[in-house]
Design an enzyme around this catalytic site. Structure first.
Site, PDB file in Angstrom:
ATOM      1  N   HIS A   1      38.412  50.984  48.866  1.00 42.59           N
ATOM      2  CA  HIS A   1      37.430  50.569  49.865  1.00 42.59           C
ATOM      3  C   HIS A   1      36.558  51.728  50.336  1.00 42.59           C
ATOM      4  O   HIS A   1      35.883  51.617  51.357  1.00 42.59           O
ATOM      5  CB  HIS A   1      38.083  49.900  51.082  1.00 42.59           C
ATOM      6  CG  HIS A   1      38.851  48.667  50.743  1.00 42.59           C
ATOM      7  ND1 HIS A   1      39.359  47.806  51.701  1.00 42.59           N
ATOM      8  CD2 HIS A   1      39.207  48.120  49.548  1.00 42.59           C
ATOM      9  CE1 HIS A   1      39.995  46.802  51.102  1.00 42.59           C
ATOM     10  NE2 HIS A   1      39.915  46.980  49.802  1.00 42.59           N
TER      11      HIS A   1
ATOM     12  N   GLU B   1      38.462  37.902  47.270  1.00 38.51           N
ATOM     13  CA  GLU B   1      39.651  38.276  48.045  1.00 38.51           C
ATOM     14  C   GLU B   1      39.303  39.209  49.185  1.00 38.51           C
ATOM     15  O   GLU B   1      39.877  39.126  50.271  1.00 38.51           O
ATOM     16  CB  GLU B   1      40.679  38.942  47.106  1.00 38.51           C
ATOM     17  CG  GLU B   1      42.002  39.295  47.760  1.00 38.51           C
ATOM     18  CD  GLU B   1      42.072  40.723  48.292  1.00 38.51           C
ATOM     19  OE1 GLU B   1      43.097  41.067  48.899  1.00 38.51           O
ATOM     20  OE2 GLU B   1      41.096  41.474  48.106  1.00 38.51           O
ATOM     21  N   GLU B   2      38.374  40.118  48.959  1.00 36.71           N
ATOM     22  CA  GLU B   2      38.161  41.220  49.893  1.00 36.71           C
ATOM     23  C   GLU B   2      37.568  40.790  51.230  1.00 36.71           C
ATOM     24  O   GLU B   2      37.721  41.482  52.225  1.00 36.71           O
ATOM     25  CB  GLU B   2      37.259  42.279  49.251  1.00 36.71           C
ATOM     26  CG  GLU B   2      37.845  42.945  48.005  1.00 36.71           C
ATOM     27  CD  GLU B   2      39.038  43.843  48.306  1.00 36.71           C
ATOM     28  OE1 GLU B   2      39.466  43.906  49.459  1.00 36.71           O
ATOM     29  OE2 GLU B   2      39.537  44.483  47.365  1.00 36.71           O
TER      30      GLU B   2
ATOM     31  N   HIS C   1      42.564  39.681  41.643  1.00 34.15           N
ATOM     32  CA  HIS C   1      41.275  39.156  42.122  1.00 34.15           C
ATOM     33  C   HIS C   1      40.123  39.845  41.404  1.00 34.15           C
ATOM     34  O   HIS C   1      40.218  41.005  40.997  1.00 34.15           O
ATOM     35  CB  HIS C   1      41.145  39.258  43.642  1.00 34.15           C
ATOM     36  CG  HIS C   1      41.162  40.644  44.225  1.00 34.15           C
ATOM     37  ND1 HIS C   1      40.045  41.440  44.299  1.00 34.15           N
ATOM     38  CD2 HIS C   1      42.174  41.359  44.793  1.00 34.15           C
ATOM     39  CE1 HIS C   1      40.349  42.583  44.890  1.00 34.15           C
ATOM     40  NE2 HIS C   1      41.635  42.569  45.186  1.00 34.15           N
TER      41      HIS C   1
ATOM     42  N   ASP D   1      36.792  40.222  42.530  1.00 32.90           N
ATOM     43  CA  ASP D   1      35.754  40.908  43.304  1.00 32.90           C
ATOM     44  C   ASP D   1      36.173  42.325  43.658  1.00 32.90           C
ATOM     45  O   ASP D   1      37.347  42.703  43.546  1.00 32.90           O
ATOM     46  CB  ASP D   1      35.430  40.133  44.579  1.00 32.90           C
ATOM     47  CG  ASP D   1      36.649  39.971  45.494  1.00 32.90           C
ATOM     48  OD1 ASP D   1      37.745  39.643  44.975  1.00 32.90           O
ATOM     49  OD2 ASP D   1      36.516  40.175  46.716  1.00 32.90           O
TER      50      ASP D   1
ATOM     51  N   ASP E   1      48.238  43.760  42.576  1.00 37.88           N
ATOM     52  CA  ASP E   1      47.289  44.335  43.539  1.00 37.88           C
ATOM     53  C   ASP E   1      47.938  45.331  44.487  1.00 37.88           C
ATOM     54  O   ASP E   1      47.413  45.614  45.559  1.00 37.88           O
ATOM     55  CB  ASP E   1      46.635  43.192  44.332  1.00 37.88           C
ATOM     56  CG  ASP E   1      45.380  43.630  45.068  1.00 37.88           C
ATOM     57  OD1 ASP E   1      44.831  44.696  44.739  1.00 37.88           O
ATOM     58  OD2 ASP E   1      44.943  42.902  45.981  1.00 37.88           O
TER      59      ASP E   1
END
Length: 484
Positions: free
Chosen positions: A458, A146-147, A77, A79, A170
């Protein structure tokens, strides 16, 4: 120091990762990075297309002698999670990520790095431009957003992909081959009210909780890290009960899939209770540091006098909010029996914010079991409904059911053993991956997920281990050569 990563190996992967760090790409703002990928494909004269939501697909023909090999989809992904400490000046919509090399790791300066999933995307771009590799036909599939909500995966239409094997890049632990993941659902809780005047004679104090590790609310929920919202509201309940304090404002956490690291609140109290409030803050600071002594090394709870706000929450709403958040579940709820040590079900009180006559609370609930996910969602809905809040469940997505008999997995295990002299760990993860959603629109895909070691995604403490990136890419290219 950002350009120093261009000297790391494999240079073709780090080159593309560097370019990705220079393009702002928080979730919901991926147009620029989509264009970068499309322009890259065109520069190599490769077929490229985008779907209606913005997903990008690059197709590379098979190398000589591999024309009859199955088509392999490489998926990542585009983002990234935009997280920074409150005292850092960084605009994720404008500013590039500044990277720092520290021994065997690459990290960012007080922000998230975006190695999740920038390293995976960079590896696909490297494969696309390397004409020395042996491989069948390859589809490089780059999803958007995705997030938050897995928008790209949900927007995928049947027929967009033609491959029969998919390698999702991922996963964030070297040596793990992931064959399943949890599903999830968001809970949005709202109280609306008419603000009331500050009690006569009150003064204001701002309470700040900082320094928690935070992290990924799926992959790191089992590590026992503190949730800033739970700690703040535990303190607030004691303060309101013992000192007749009133809650004027609260702001804790931010992203739905990140364990909250910081929380702030403004309280009003009578002047004669200020010293007692400050003493209570010190007591809770000591208590929390004792309770989390082996986990949270930089936790601080502090208070200072601040400007008196114009209004506070109505007392009944204040009490409902505080009691519900103190009572609600948070963290690990249950473990998988078939994969010891892996979380089955969890929830994360991601954010609590007030302002303009509204309090909003956001959860992300995850589970490998659809029925247990639904049961926990019902538990949360029941609790907050009893506290007179409006509860909405949105953005539900399915888990990815493991296939222990995957032929792709068998090939990957053999290659791993041959290259590294040991067996890989075949695992199901609690973090949400796009694989289950992609399977819904493209049934029959044989999927395995893997990647280099990325720690603390994150959060501003995110980093990637340099040597694992080189081994990850070497392993990836070896897999492509053997999938015949």
């Amino acid at each position: 120091m950002s350009k120093e990563i261009l000297k790391l190996k494999p240079e073709n992967v780090w080159k593309h990762f560097y370019e990705l760090t220079q393009i702002p790409r928080p979730t919901g703002h991926t147009k620029a990075v989509e264009k970068y990928v499309v322009d890259f494909a065109k520069s190599l004269n490769l077929d490229v297309k985008q779907d209606k939501v913005g997903n990008v697909l690059i197709t590379k023909p098979a190398s000589k002698g591999m024309e009859n090999a199955p088509t392999v989809i490489l998926q990542a992904h585009l983002d990234m999670v935009p997280q920074k400490n409150a005292d850092v000046q960084h605009d994720f919509l404008k500013d590039p990520i500044e990277t720092v090399i520290d021994g065997n790791i690459v990290k960012a300066k007080s922000t998230t790095l975006g190695a999740d999933n920038g390293i995976g995307a960079a590896a696909i771009l490297a494969v696309m431009e390397d004409n020395t590799l042996a491989h069948g036909k390859i589809e490089g599939f780059f999803t958007i957003d995705e997030e938050e909500g897995m928008v790209g995966a949900f927007g995928l239409q049947p027929g967009f992909l033609t491959g029969s094997i998919m390698l999702n890049l991922d996963t964030e632990e070297e040596g793990e081959l992931c064959i399943g993941c949890a599903g999830g659902i968001d809970e949005n809780i709202t109280w609306q009210y008419k603000e009331v005047e500050v009690p006569a004679g009150d003064v204001a104090v701002k309470v700040s909780l900082r320094g928690l590790k935070g992290g990924h609310s799926g992959g790191e929920i089992h590590l026992g890290r503190a949730n800033a919202n739970k700690l703040m509201f535990r303190f607030l309940k004691d303060t309101v009960r013992s000192l007749d304090a009133r809650l004027a404002w609260v702001d804790g956490g931010s992203l739905r899939n990140a364990i909250p690291r910081e929380a702030f609140a403004i309280l009003t109290v009578l002047p004669e209770n200020v010293d007692a409030l400050l003493e209570l803050v010190d007591d809770y600071n000591d208590l929390y540091n004792e309770e989390y002594a082996d986990v949270e090394l930089n936790l601080t709870l502090k208070a200072e006098k601040t400007e008196l706000p114009k209004t506070v929450l109505p007392e009944e709403v204040q009490d409902d909010v505080i009691n519900a958040i103190v009572a609600c579940p948070n963290g690990v709820i249950g473990m998988l029996q078939s994969f010891p040590g892996i979380v089955e079900t969890s929830t994360n009180i991601a954010s609590v914010k007030s302002g303009e006559g509204k309090v909003e609370v956001k959860f992300l609930t995850r589970s490998s079991s659809e029925t247990k996910k639904e049961a926990l969602d019902s538990m949360i809905e029941s609790l907050f409904s009893l506290a007179d809040a409006k509860v909405e469940a949105v953005n539900a997505y399915p888990g990815w059911q493991p296939n222990a008999h995957s032929k792709t997995l068998e090939v990957m295990r053999k290659i791993f053993n041959s290259k590294f002299g040991k067996e890989p760990v075949v695992q199901v993860v609690h973090a949400g991956l796009e694989c289950g959603i992609i399977l819904d629109s493209t049934p029959g895909l044989d999927i395995v997920s893997f990647g280099p070691t990325i720690m603390n995604p994150h959060s501003p403490d995110e980093f990637v281990e340099i040597d694992t990136v080189e081994r990850f890419y070497d392993y990836l290219t070896a897999i492509l050569a053997e999938l015949k």
